[in-house]
Write a protein that holds these residues in place. Structure first.
Motif, PDB file in Angstrom:
ATOM      1  N   SER A 461       0.731  -1.243  -0.027  1.00  0.00           N
ATOM      2  CA  SER A 461       0.189   0.139  -0.023  1.00  0.00           C
ATOM      3  C   SER A 461       0.821   1.315  -0.069  1.00  0.00           C
ATOM      4  O   SER A 461       0.623   2.325  -0.717  1.00  0.00           O
ATOM      5  N   LEU A 462       1.843   1.092   0.842  1.00  0.00           N
ATOM      6  CA  LEU A 462       2.795   2.318   0.894  1.00  0.00           C
ATOM      7  C   LEU A 462       3.497   2.664  -0.374  1.00  0.00           C
ATOM      8  O   LEU A 462       3.790   3.699  -0.800  1.00  0.00           O
ATOM      9  N   ALA A 463       4.249   1.581  -0.908  1.00  0.00           N
ATOM     10  CA  ALA A 463       4.988   1.729  -2.092  1.00  0.00           C
ATOM     11  C   ALA A 463       4.062   1.988  -3.401  1.00  0.00           C
ATOM     12  O   ALA A 463       4.589   2.736  -4.302  1.00  0.00           O
ATOM     13  N   THR A 464       2.675   1.597  -3.281  1.00  0.00           N
ATOM     14  CA  THR A 464       2.014   1.899  -4.596  1.00  0.00           C
ATOM     15  C   THR A 464       1.913   3.636  -4.357  1.00  0.00           C
ATOM     16  O   THR A 464       1.900   4.201  -5.223  1.00  0.00           O
ATOM     17  N   ALA A 465       1.335   3.986  -3.171  1.00  0.00           N
ATOM     18  CA  ALA A 465       1.257   5.528  -3.047  1.00  0.00           C
ATOM     19  C   ALA A 465       2.459   6.143  -3.497  1.00  0.00           C
ATOM     20  O   ALA A 465       2.279   7.167  -4.150  1.00  0.00           O
ATOM     21  N   LYS A 466       3.458   5.737  -3.014  1.00  0.00           N
ATOM     22  CA  LYS A 466       4.941   6.413  -3.538  1.00  0.00           C
ATOM     23  C   LYS A 466       5.129   6.581  -5.210  1.00  0.00           C
ATOM     24  O   LYS A 466       5.496   7.454  -5.618  1.00  0.00           O
ATOM     25  N   TYR A 467       4.634   5.234  -5.811  1.00  0.00           N
ATOM     26  CA  TYR A 467       4.800   5.131  -7.228  1.00  0.00           C
ATOM     27  C   TYR A 467       4.005   6.076  -7.889  1.00  0.00           C
ATOM     28  O   TYR A 467       4.318   6.711  -8.955  1.00  0.00           O
ATOM     29  N   ARG A 468       2.792   6.439  -7.073  1.00  0.00           N
ATOM     30  CA  ARG A 468       1.708   7.076  -8.018  1.00  0.00           C
ATOM     31  C   ARG A 468       2.121   8.467  -8.041  1.00  0.00           C
ATOM     32  O   ARG A 468       1.853   9.471  -8.726  1.00  0.00           O
ATOM     33  N   ARG A 469       2.805   8.906  -6.882  1.00  0.00           N
ATOM     34  CA  ARG A 469       3.535  10.137  -6.826  1.00  0.00           C
ATOM     35  C   ARG A 469       4.523  10.518  -7.679  1.00  0.00           C
ATOM     36  O   ARG A 469       4.838  11.683  -8.276  1.00  0.00           O
ATOM     37  N   THR A 470       5.616   9.646  -7.707  1.00  0.00           N
ATOM     38  CA  THR A 470       6.919   9.855  -8.497  1.00  0.00           C
ATOM     39  C   THR A 470       7.008   9.325  -9.900  1.00  0.00           C
ATOM     40  O   THR A 470       7.539   9.796 -10.760  1.00  0.00           O
ATOM     41  N   GLY A 471       6.046   8.210  -9.873  1.00  0.00           N
ATOM     42  CA  GLY A 471       6.223   7.461 -11.407  1.00  0.00           C
ATOM     43  C   GLY A 471       7.561   6.999 -11.526  1.00  0.00           C
ATOM     44  O   GLY A 471       8.005   6.750 -12.609  1.00  0.00           O
ATOM     45  N   ALA A 472       8.627   6.881 -10.694  1.00  0.00           N
ATOM     46  CA  ALA A 472       9.867   6.319 -10.779  1.00  0.00           C
ATOM     47  C   ALA A 472       9.967   4.959 -11.054  1.00  0.00           C
ATOM     48  O   ALA A 472       9.246   4.198 -10.615  1.00  0.00           O
ATOM     49  N   ALA A 473      10.953   4.539 -12.068  1.00  0.00           N
ATOM     50  CA  ALA A 473      11.382   3.090 -12.171  1.00  0.00           C
ATOM     51  C   ALA A 473      11.526   2.541 -10.702  1.00  0.00           C
ATOM     52  O   ALA A 473      11.024   1.216 -10.823  1.00  0.00           O
ATOM     53  N   LYS A 474      12.257   2.949  -9.969  1.00  0.00           N
ATOM     54  CA  LYS A 474      12.660   2.067  -8.801  1.00  0.00           C
ATOM     55  C   LYS A 474      11.574   1.866  -8.073  1.00  0.00           C
ATOM     56  O   LYS A 474      11.449   0.901  -7.059  1.00  0.00           O
ATOM     57  N   ASP A 475      10.435   2.860  -7.821  1.00  0.00           N
ATOM     58  CA  ASP A 475       9.490   2.849  -7.037  1.00  0.00           C
ATOM     59  C   ASP A 475       8.481   1.750  -7.606  1.00  0.00           C
ATOM     60  O   ASP A 475       7.826   1.140  -6.960  1.00  0.00           O
ATOM     61  N   PHE A 476       8.527   1.503  -8.821  1.00  0.00           N
ATOM     62  CA  PHE A 476       7.641   0.696  -9.665  1.00  0.00           C
ATOM     63  C   PHE A 476       8.182  -0.664  -9.325  1.00  0.00           C
ATOM     64  O   PHE A 476       7.416  -1.643  -8.988  1.00  0.00           O
ATOM     65  N   ASN A 477       9.590  -0.784  -9.301  1.00  0.00           N
ATOM     66  CA  ASN A 477      10.346  -2.226  -9.121  1.00  0.00           C
ATOM     67  C   ASN A 477      10.082  -2.665  -7.621  1.00  0.00           C
ATOM     68  O   ASN A 477       9.817  -3.820  -7.387  1.00  0.00           O
ATOM     69  N   GLU A 478       9.982  -1.468  -6.652  1.00  0.00           N
ATOM     70  CA  GLU A 478       9.780  -2.034  -5.335  1.00  0.00           C
ATOM     71  C   GLU A 478       8.436  -2.441  -5.133  1.00  0.00           C
ATOM     72  O   GLU A 478       8.179  -3.365  -4.295  1.00  0.00           O
ATOM     73  N   VAL A 479       7.230  -1.944  -5.729  1.00  0.00           N
ATOM     74  CA  VAL A 479       5.955  -2.645  -5.828  1.00  0.00           C
ATOM     75  C   VAL A 479       5.948  -3.928  -6.223  1.00  0.00           C
ATOM     76  O   VAL A 479       5.414  -5.037  -5.770  1.00  0.00           O
ATOM     77  N   LEU A 480       6.705  -4.249  -7.483  1.00  0.00           N
ATOM     78  CA  LEU A 480       6.702  -5.705  -8.023  1.00  0.00           C
ATOM     79  C   LEU A 480       7.390  -6.708  -7.216  1.00  0.00           C
ATOM     80  O   LEU A 480       7.208  -7.863  -6.976  1.00  0.00           O
ATOM     81  N   ASP A 481       8.642  -6.047  -6.533  1.00  0.00           N
ATOM     82  CA  ASP A 481       9.312  -7.019  -5.667  1.00  0.00           C
ATOM     83  C   ASP A 481       8.534  -7.562  -4.371  1.00  0.00           C
ATOM     84  O   ASP A 481       8.429  -8.567  -4.002  1.00  0.00           O
ATOM     85  N   LEU A 482       7.859  -6.415  -3.837  1.00  0.00           N
ATOM     86  CA  LEU A 482       6.842  -6.624  -2.582  1.00  0.00           C
ATOM     87  C   LEU A 482       5.562  -7.628  -3.073  1.00  0.00           C
ATOM     88  O   LEU A 482       5.415  -8.630  -2.150  1.00  0.00           O
ATOM     89  N   ALA A 483       5.222  -7.705  -4.438  1.00  0.00           N
ATOM     90  CA  ALA A 483       4.359  -8.500  -4.825  1.00  0.00           C
ATOM     91  C   ALA A 483       4.763  -9.912  -5.004  1.00  0.00           C
ATOM     92  O   ALA A 483       4.069 -11.022  -4.545  1.00  0.00           O
ATOM     93  N   GLN A 484       6.191 -10.080  -5.404  1.00  0.00           N
ATOM     94  CA  GLN A 484       6.604 -11.415  -5.457  1.00  0.00           C
ATOM     95  C   GLN A 484       6.616 -11.955  -4.265  1.00  0.00           C
ATOM     96  O   GLN A 484       6.649 -13.175  -3.949  1.00  0.00           O
ATOM     97  N   LYS A 485       7.127 -11.282  -3.266  1.00  0.00           N
ATOM     98  CA  LYS A 485       7.238 -11.603  -1.769  1.00  0.00           C
ATOM     99  C   LYS A 485       6.029 -12.206  -1.318  1.00  0.00           C
ATOM    100  O   LYS A 485       5.788 -13.179  -0.776  1.00  0.00           O
ATOM    101  N   LEU A 486       5.031 -11.589  -1.611  1.00  0.00           N
ATOM    102  CA  LEU A 486       3.719 -11.820  -0.959  1.00  0.00           C
ATOM    103  C   LEU A 486       3.282 -13.175  -1.934  1.00  0.00           C
ATOM    104  O   LEU A 486       2.578 -13.692  -1.032  1.00  0.00           O
ATOM    105  N   ASP A 487       3.400 -13.264  -2.930  1.00  0.00           N
ATOM    106  CA  ASP A 487       3.213 -14.439  -3.577  1.00  0.00           C
ATOM    107  C   ASP A 487       3.957 -15.549  -3.068  1.00  0.00           C
ATOM    108  O   ASP A 487       3.156 -16.761  -2.817  1.00  0.00           O
ATOM    109  N   ALA A 488       5.184 -15.396  -2.769  1.00  0.00           N
ATOM    110  CA  ALA A 488       5.679 -16.425  -2.057  1.00  0.00           C
ATOM    111  C   ALA A 488       5.239 -16.996  -0.732  1.00  0.00           C
ATOM    112  O   ALA A 488       5.432 -18.071  -0.233  1.00  0.00           O
ATOM    113  N   GLU A 489       4.882 -15.998   0.165  1.00  0.00           N
ATOM    114  CA  GLU A 489       4.285 -16.141   1.388  1.00  0.00           C
ATOM    115  C   GLU A 489       2.797 -16.796   1.305  1.00  0.00           C
ATOM    116  O   GLU A 489       2.663 -17.688   2.105  1.00  0.00           O
TER     117      GLU A 489
END
Length: 901
Positions: A461-489
């Motif tokens: 939720s926090l990473a998504t809000a940050k990406y919507r503000r910045t649109g930065a690639a690193k913030d996009f990648n952070e959301v994707l990394d967290l989603a993959q961790k969630l999938d693994a859990e």
């Protein structure tokens, strides 16, 4: 049960599961054995639960009601459902035995020595829900009174009691004034039914027995292994005839296994394994002390306190061993009246006792307990014996948890306890093994995965809000990394890995339990490699003291090879030399190499111990003196962190009394603190520094004298200052010499890394360049002074470089890159914004996960943690899969399994 607090209900359900597991072990039990098993628990709470199970097994209505309540425990979840299933399973096994169980209960209660003696006392032990429990029990008994009455009538006619309560409950059970149910009538006197161990002719004596003693022989002994020598010694003393010393002082620290040893011997004697025609009863000291103020129960009778010592205790002398745990309480103020009577019992009646103490240091030498008792020490077990103790618990823990325990895990647990924690206490070993095993149980894995998933919803939720503000690639990648961790859990939640406890898992758990030694624990398998690598790192960190570094390295190689003799500390050093040349820095570097963390250095400034009265601070004040409870600074620190480097700074300033303590430490590797507790120093390295003969060393070094010549003169000074017995116990005496200009320049480079480059890197900035001329300038402008060693250079680096860099950091909002040059004959610090490498968005994964991430990042999607969770579950279980209702209650599938984005 419904009237109890939620936490109490959950505990009851857990105890039901525990008892049900015990019943599944071994052959099926008949009604009599079932009654004895469920009511003979060591723990009173579990005994109460066992009695609840018996009542449920004899009454279908009560069982059905209890099952419903278990399934609806607030927050109980699987635990309550499992308890209800266990109850149902037990009922099916004993579906044809309710009458036989009731008969066994009634017959058991009629026996004075029965384990059912506290049947109703235990059931109503908790103040919560007493009325609910009592009414439920009476209701069951009323419905079953015909059966119980038939059993009761087989005995003598009932004894009438005052009032009409006995008539209202033909079973012979009536509530007492204290809210407890008491048997009256045909089954013997009331005292016997309340827990008497002996059937004394005098009812008052039976009552005293019931209230003051616990039959250890009736306690279900815990798994036991090892300690054969101590068990043999214990039995030999207790078997003596016509000997003055026929009792035992069992000395050992908490958790070392004193109670387990006594329970094992008692159970083995009862089973006929050992030849000793005695039973073991434990005396409740606080209750005995409480009898002192009680008056006589009737005219012509002794007060309870006198009756105990005049009649009850003498009657036990022929066939009983009385166990008194925590005998230190006998030395407390006000215990003299008990001590006096015990002395007479030991001397006149030859009563045999086992007294357990943590230490007998506070026991006077001429005390009667020493006179009539043999001292048996229960020390920490040897590693092989500790392995046996843990293996004794292995089968039980595997069956309870469903986890396979590898032998390597047990070896690792013992190895870490011995080599790093220095805590080979059986109870602590078993506790850690239990923690490790149940952390790998499937239920624990699912709970951990669920907790991690809940946390990840918030992070996404926090990473998504940050990406919507910045649109930065690193913030996009952070959301994707967290989603993959969630999938693994979620995958771990749906299919937890097969339970297995490995050596690495043991390391990870112990690192969490003992965070101060975490680095050492996690690197335990590479212990030898870490020590050898540490030798190189010490040489890189300590400049200009090659002789001292070589001596320290030799000690670490000896430890790595396992060639240290095991007596005394693993190494002891005395370093002499002028100030600022690296003595303390060498101790810090050694602590990092040996313990994995330089913060494990135990540093004691001996200028604080120049007076005689200050020396007690090291080991703790003796009993009765101020500061006794605080313990000693040295002994407490080493007891908590046994694998430490201990630094005695400026040892020459210490009072002579300090050296008397050091003699024992350096020779045997042990110190006894003010509380009488022995602290082990055999895993420590002792490091002492001194400024003694500093001027002599500096002068001879300036004159170009060799190290051998300097060492010979320093030895003469040492012999004038310290006693030969102290010097003779030190492994290495090394002389550290003044530092040259070249040494100071190299130290300057280390200081720049420590004071400037390190702090910049921690916040994302970078020290890009430092001109070599900067160090020369620093040395010429206060950084090099042969009298004061490396400290002037450290201060100069701070003044010339660190302070200007600090100003540049404050002047920029983002990360910076810093350069340090010489301009116009002065140090110039320049900085510019740090250029971050261009980040590239990672490609979305195929399948459900990619589709879900795309949906989450949609600007119109809600991004609260709750919405994120609902969104994930929708993608994991699409409506078409749950339309028929067959999938609704299953775990979510992994979002990456199917469904293209």
């Amino acid at each position: 049960m419904a009237g109890l607090p939620a936490a109490v209900q959950l505990k009851l359900a857990q105890d039901i599961n525990k008892l049900a597991f015990q019943l599944r072990q071994g052959p099926a039990l008949g009604p009599e054995q079932l009654v004895a098993k469920l009511t003979g628990q060591t723990d009173e709470a579990q005994s109460s639960v066992g009695q609840m199970l018996l009542l449920a097994l004899t009454d279908p209505e009560a069982r059905e009601e209890l099952g419903v309540q278990l399934q609806n425990i607030p927050g109980g979840g699987d635990i309550g459902r499992q308890a209800a299933a266990n109850l149902s399973g037990l009922a099916s096994v004993y579906s044809n035995s309710p009458f036989d169980i009731l008969v066994a209960m009634a017959q058991g209660i009629s026996k004075p020595s029965s384990s059912l003696s506290a049947f109703f006392d235990g059931l109503f032990a908790s103040p919560d829900g007493v009325e609910t429990h009592r009414n439920a029990v009476l209701d069951v008994l009323d419905r079953s009174k015909g059966i119980l009455d038939a059993v009761v009538k087989q005995s003598a006619p009932p004894t009438p009691i005052a009032g009409s309560e006995a008539e209202s409950h033909p079973s012979g059970l009536v509530p007492s004034a204290q809210g407890k149910l008491v048997f009256v009538g045909s089954m013997g006197n009331v005292a016997a039914k309340q827990g008497a161990i002996d059937n004394f002719p005098n009812e008052e004596h039976s009552r005293l027995m019931a209230s003051l003693f616990t039959d250890i022989s009736a306690v279900e002994a815990r798994p036991f292994a090892g300690r054969s020598r101590q068990a043999s010694e214990l039995l030999a003393v207790l078997s003596r005839r016509d000997a003055q010393k026929s009792s035992v002082l069992l000395i050992g620290s908490l958790g070392v296994g004193r109670t387990a040893l006594i329970e094992h011997v008692a159970a083995a004697v009862k089973a006929g394994t050992y030849e000793l025609n005695r039973r073991f009863l434990e005396l409740d000291l606080p209750k005995l002390a409480g009898l002192y103020s009680q008056p006589s129960p009737a005219a012509g009778m002794d007060p309870p306190f006198e009756a105990f010592f005049n009649s009850v205790l003498p009657a036990l002398s022929r066939d009983t061993v009385v166990v008194i745990r925590g005998a230190e309480r006998l030395l407390a103020p006000g215990a003299n009246r008990i001590l006096d009577r015990l002395e007479k019992a030991m001397e006149r009646d030859s009563q045999r006792f086992i007294f357990t103490l943590e230490s007998d240091a506070a026991l006077p030498k001429e005390h009667f307990l020493r006179k009539f008792s043999e001292r048996i020490n229960l020390d920490r077990p040897e590693p092989q014996e500790a392995m046996q103790m843990l293996l004794a618990h292995k089968a039980r823990l595997e069956a309870a948890s469903g986890v396979s325990i590898l032998d390597a895990a047990i070896e690792e647990l013992v190895g870490i306890a011995r080599n790093i924690l220095n805590r080979l206490h059986p109870q602590e070993l078993v506790d850690n093994m239990v923690r490790a095993v149940f952390s790998r149980a499937q239920v624990a894995q699912r709970n951990a995965a669920q907790a991690a998933a809940s946390d990840l919803y918030s992070q996404i939720s926090l990473a998504t809000a940050k990406y919507r503000r910045t649109g930065a690639a690193k913030d996009f990648n952070e959301v994707l990394d967290l989603a993959q961790k969630l999938d693994a859990e979620q995958a771990r939640l749906a299919s937890p890995a097969p339970g297995e406890l490995s050596a690495r898992m043991v390391q990870e758990l112990l690192a969490k339990i003992y965070p101060e030694q975490a680095n050492s624990i996690l690197n335990n398998m590479d212990y030898k490699k870490r020590l050898l690598d540490g030798i190189t790192k010490i040489g890189e960190r300590v400049i200009g003291q090659d002789v001292a570094v070589k001596e320290v390295g030799a000690t670490l190689r000896t430890i790595a090879a396992g060639m240290d003799n095991g007596k005394g500390p693993r190494g002891s050093f005395l370093l002499l030399g002028p100030t600022g040349v690296g003595k303390t820095e060498l101790a810090r570097a050694l602590a990092e190499a040996y313990s994995g963390d330089e913060n494990l250095l135990v540093r004691l400034d001996m200028s604080e111990y120049m007076e005689k009265h200050e020396t007690s601070k090291l080991i703790g004040a003796p009993p009765g003196y101020a500061g006794y409870e605080e313990g000693g600074r040295l002994t407490e620190a080493v007891a908590k962190r046994p694998g430490s480097v201990v630094l005695f700074d400026e040892i020459e300033k210490a009072h002579p009394e300090v050296f008397n303590s050091l003699l024992q430490l350096l020779d045997d590797g042990r110190l006894t603190d003010g509380k009488g507790k022995t602290v082990d120093f055999t895993k420590t390295i002792v490091f002492m520094t001194s400024n003694l003969a500093s001027k002599l060393i500096s002068d001879m070094y300036a004159e170009g004298k060799s190290n051998e010549e300097i060492r010979a003169e320093v030895q003469r000074v040492l012999e004038e200052k310290f006693k030969p017995e102290f010097l003779n116990r030190i492994n290495v005496v090394a002389v550290v010499t003044p530092l040259s200009r070249a040494h100071i320049l190299n130290i300057g480079k280390l200081q720049i890394k420590k004071q400037v480059a390190g702090p910049l890197a921690r916040q994302g900035s970078r020290l890009e360049y430092v001109d070599d001329q900067v160090l020369e300038y620093a040395a010429d402008n206060g950084g090099f002074d042969p009298r004061y060693g490396a400290r002037p250079m450290a201060r100069t680096i701070g003044r010339l470089i660190k302070d200007p860099v600090t100003d540049n950091v404050l002047a920029h909002e983002g990360n910076i890159e810093v350069s340090v040059d010489m301009k116009d004959g002065k140090v110039a610090v320049t900085s510019r914004p740090k250029i971050e490498p261009g980040a590239v968005k990672k490609p979305l994964p195929r399948g459900k996960l990619g589709a879900w991430v795309k949906r989450v990042l949609d600007p119109g999607a809600e991004m609260s943690p709750e919405a994120i969770k609902a969104s994930y579950e929708t993608f994991a279980n699409p409506p078409d899969q749950v339309r028929g209702g067959g999938q609704r209650n299953k775990q979510p599938q992994r979002a990456s399994e199917t469904l293209e984005p």
